[in-house]
Write a protein that holds these residues in place. Structure first.
Motif, short mmCIF file in Angstrom:
data_model
loop_
_atom_site.label_atom_id
_atom_site.label_comp_id
_atom_site.label_asym_id
_atom_site.label_seq_id
_atom_site.Cartn_x
_atom_site.Cartn_y
_atom_site.Cartn_z
N GLU A 111 0.83 -1.22 0.00
CA GLU A 111 0.00 0.00 0.00
C GLU A 111 0.86 1.26 0.00
N ARG A 114 2.23 1.77 -3.43
CA ARG A 114 1.18 2.28 -4.31
C ARG A 114 0.95 3.77 -4.09
N GLU A 118 1.80 7.59 -6.66
CA GLU A 118 0.84 8.62 -7.07
C GLU A 118 1.52 9.98 -7.15
#
Length: 189
Positions: A111, A114, A118
């Motif tokens: 997570e 990820r 961004e």
């Protein structure tokens, strides 16, 4: 890609909490140090917490601005804390988290990877266990260390065990009232 920053107050001997999770050794921060932490929080787009730090922060900051002796900086911090998106990593908390917070019970490293991929403002990470996992995975881009002139002799270390060396580049050194020394380092890749 977003930058991941790990920053906390720590004792001169390297602990963020003394035995028994005692953080009273740092005392109240000077106005200048508190303002520095506030500035960092306001620049962050998302804060990542481990369970223990989440419980500490969420026990005070939701209403920190309503305390009768709250300073303008504390009022601003509480308001910013409530509005900043937060992710809590825990396998033991339920999913009823307030204050713009979501719970992740699965793979923290996946997570965080990820989220870093961004676009957006920097990520702040807090909590020794969560940050140690991110360090081992090579995900921390910057360390902000506010070292207090106290030895606590044990407790929760700022740095967890690593699989290898991590080379750092000094970005800033600054002294605050009370003998607190801030050092910021960037991870060399």
């Amino acid at each position: 890609m977003r930058k991941l920053i790990y920053g906390m107050n720590l004792s001169l001997d390297g602990y963020i909490a003394a035995p028994g999770d005692d953080i009273g050794w740092s005392g109240p921060p000077s106005d200048e140090l508190f303002q520095w932490w506030l500035d960092q929080e306001q620049e962050s787009g998302l804060t990542l917490y481990g369970r223990k730090l989440w419980e500490t922060m969420s026990s005070y900051w939701p209403t920190g601005d309503q305390q009768p002796d709250a300073t303008p900086a504390e009022i601003a911090f509480a308001q910013n804390w409530r509005s900043t998106p937060k992710v809590v990593f825990s396998s033991t908390l339920d999913d009823q988290l307030d204050w713009n917070t979501r719970l992740v019970t699965g793979d923290a490293i996946a997570e965080i990877t990820r989220l870093k991929a961004e676009d957006g403002a920097p990520l702040q990470i807090g909590g020794a266990t969560l940050a140690a996992a991110a360090m081992r995975a090579g995900l921390i881009d910057e360390y902000a260390i506010a070292t207090h002139p106290v030895l606590v002799g044990g407790g929760t270390p700022f740095f967890g065990p690593l699989d290898g060396w991590v080379q750092l580049k000094l970005l800033e050194t600054r002294t605050f009232p009370g003998g607190v020394v801030l050092t910021r380092y960037e991870t060399r890749r």
